[in-house]
Scaffold this active site. Structure first.
Site, short mmCIF file in Angstrom:
data_model
loop_
_atom_site.label_atom_id
_atom_site.label_comp_id
_atom_site.label_asym_id
_atom_site.label_seq_id
_atom_site.Cartn_x
_atom_site.Cartn_y
_atom_site.Cartn_z
N GLY A 300 0.80 -1.22 0.00
CA GLY A 300 0.00 0.00 0.00
C GLY A 300 0.83 1.27 0.00
O GLY A 300 1.91 1.34 -0.60
N SER A 301 0.37 2.26 0.74
CA SER A 301 0.93 3.62 0.63
C SER A 301 2.35 3.77 1.12
O SER A 301 3.00 4.79 0.82
CB SER A 301 0.02 4.61 1.40
OG SER A 301 -1.23 4.71 0.76
N VAL A 302 2.89 2.82 1.87
CA VAL A 302 4.28 2.94 2.29
C VAL A 302 5.22 2.85 1.10
O VAL A 302 6.42 3.18 1.21
CB VAL A 302 4.66 1.86 3.33
CG1 VAL A 302 3.94 2.10 4.65
CG2 VAL A 302 4.37 0.46 2.81
#
Length: 568
Positions: A300-302
């Site tokens: 995801g966003s990491v």
């Protein structure tokens, strides 16, 4: 009065009979002597080697001398796995007494029922060997040996003991009952740790009892000692904090990896669920895997800072470059990509701050088709980390051929790929180390590696500043802040995916961060699997764990505070 001559035998009549008997007896004696001499010659000359071999086979034995398994320690010498002397009791069922009283006393000393002992003896009745109890402490074995039950013998061995218990179980691993590595470091370095058994020649009686120790054939060579990179102080602390958040949110599990930003050494690596390696009878197989190394997930966003680094390397993008994200969603290939709300115009720094999927997608679509794939590959994704740990995952990084726009966009915000927590932490070392990615190291390194330059120092520094803004008060990662220290990091919240697709109410909460920003020392990744009670966002679940673990770690490592207000 004289006896009549006819009543007495003459010498001439008796002599032949006596002489014949004498010769017969002499003949018998000579035959016996000849047979005896022949037998002696047969035994001592003709059959000498055979008989000597048979005798030796019944008295001479070559015994194995167990090699002491090497110790596994943490970076400061704290024992993680040690071998202690134990006694295994065995019996020859054919020599055990039939007396019920003796068997009852033996069963009681062995802490088993007489019925179970009788059943075991019956099962091995046609054999000459069976174990009664394995790996007992000498004190526990002594009452059994004190009974002096015929047919019961002792065998000296070693038993593996793990002082840290479940705290470092998946990393260190475990051995089986024969002291061979089965999981983790114990398996990966089994040949090095096990050493080489020795041999000695002994004389034993027919009951297998030692009569004389003749000579040493081969000396046992003890196994080598291993020093892991893990700091046991940080390991205990990380396990405690991870367990607390898993219990608080009724999560399925969690993973935490802490790496040294200068050397790539893994200072802490812990997973839940775990198991106690000292109690093999109750080992939960669900806790055997070192999920930080063997399991992968969509991050995801990491991943946004890593994808952003590919854009910042080009001349057309700077941290101040503005991207229009209105109206807060976009359609690509029949898919809708959404933001939490309409952020309108955002700088590249703002895209990371607000974690805009639309902004990242529009940046990605302006880059060459393989630009983000090349950056991910250079960061070690889609490849084995090379630690030698059994079952380490390569993850998933699809090849960049014939990608649709939606595929290129989704990869920029961490969907459509799979990474392990250790791979993710290693990738973040490039941001912390002036653009040089450091491969993860599970063993303590004598010298820090050179690392691979995967991004320019300027880009790495820009990303640090952009990620530091995410941890400021009011931002999504504010709960990762550490008092007295400047922290940079990125939150992530991703839906869990199964064979049936993305789950509607199952998430993974993530935070990947670096501290302190002025001189990075630690890179830490936290993942909480499917928190079911309360919040599930990475900034609310994983970020506080990062704050508590990294804050204590920096103090334990004597890292000076670098936050301005803390120094005034």
């Amino acid at each position: 009065m004289s006896t009549p001559q006819g009543d007495m035998p003459s010498r001439a009549q008796t002599a032949p009979l006596g002489s014949g008997r004498y010769r017969f007896m002499v003949f018998l004696v000579l035959v016996a002597l000849t047979a005896l001499v022949g037998r002696i010659v047969d035994l001592h000359v003709i059959d000498r080697l055979f008989l000597q071999g048979q005798g030796d086979a019944r008295t001479l034995r070559v015994e194995t001398i167990d090699a002491h398994r090497g110790m596994i320690t943490g970076r400061h010498g704290d024992p993680l796995a040690i071998s202690t002397p134990v006694v295994s009791l065995w019996a020859n069922p054919q020599e055990l007494p039939e007396d019920g009283v003796q068997r009852m006393l033996l069963a009681k000393a062995l802490d088993m029922s007489p019925e179970k002992l009788d059943e075991r003896i019956e099962r091995y009745a046609d054999r000459e060997f069976m174990y009664l109890r394995r790996r007992m402490t000498p004190d526990d074995a002594q009452p059994v040996l004190a009974l002096k039950v015929p047919g019961v013998y002792e065998q000296h061995e070693y038993k593996r003991y793990y002082p840290s218990g479940e705290v470092a179980a998946q990393l260190v691993g475990v051995t089986n009952v024969d002291d061979r590595g089965q999981e983790g470091i114990e398996l990966a370095y089994n040949g090095f740790l096990a050493g080489q058994p020795g041999k000695r020649r002994v004389i034993k009686d027919r009951k297998g009892r030692l009569v004389r120790d003749l000579h040493l054939i081969k000396e046992a060579k003890p196994g080598g000692n291993l020093t892991l990179a893990v700091d046991l102080r940080l390991q205990y602390m990380a396990y405690r904090e991870l367990k607390a958040v898993v219990d608080e949110h009724d999560a399925d599990g969690g993973t935490l990896v802490m790496m040294d930003a200068r050397s790539g050494e893994v200072l802490a690596m812990t997973n839940l669920p775990s198991y106690n390696p000292n109690n093999r009878a109750e080992i939960d197989t669900n806790g055997l895997r070192n999920q930080a190394v063997t399991d992968t997930f969509e991050p995801g966003s990491v991943m946004k800072p890593l994808a952003m680094s590919a854009a910042l390397e080009t001349a057309q993008f700077t941290p101040q470059r503005v991207i229009d994200t209105a109206p807060g969603y976009m359609r690509l290939d029949n898919y809708t990509i959404r933001d939490f709300r309409n952020y309108e115009e955002l700088s590249l720094a703002g895209i990371l701050l607000h974690s805009s999927n639309v902004g990242m997608s529009r940046v990605a679509l302006q880059l060459p088709e393989d630009a983000i794939w090349n950056r991910y590959h250079d960061l070690g994704l889609g490849q084995a980390p090379g630690t030698g740990f059994p079952g380490e995952a390569t993850g998933s990084l699809p090849t960049p051929f014939g990608w649709s726009d939606s595929k290129r966009a989704s990869m920029s915000y961490g969907y459509g790929i799979a990474v392990s927590a250790m791979q993710l932490a290693s990738a973040y070392t490039a941001i912390a180390n002036d653009g040089k990615r450091l491969p993860p190291a599970l063993l303590k390194q004598p010298d820090p590696p050179e690392g691979q330059q995967v991004m320019s120092p300027q880009v790495a520094n820009d990303l640090l500043q952009m990620l530091e803004a995410i941890v400021q008060p009011g931002a999504g990662g504010s709960r990762a802040a550490v008092p007295g220290y400047r922290v940079a990091g990125k939150t992530g919240t991703v839906r869990k995916v199964t064979r049936s697709g993305y789950q509607q109410s199952a998430y993974r909460s993530l935070f990947a961060g670096i501290a302190p920003v002025s001189d990075p020392r630690i890179v830490t990744v936290v993942m909480v699997d499917n928190p079911k009670k309360g919040d599930y966002y990475g900034g609310l679940v994983a970020a506080p764990v990062f704050s508590r673990v990294v804050g204590k770690a920096l103090r334990l490592l004597d890292v000076l505070p670098d936050k301005q207000e803390a120094m005034e």
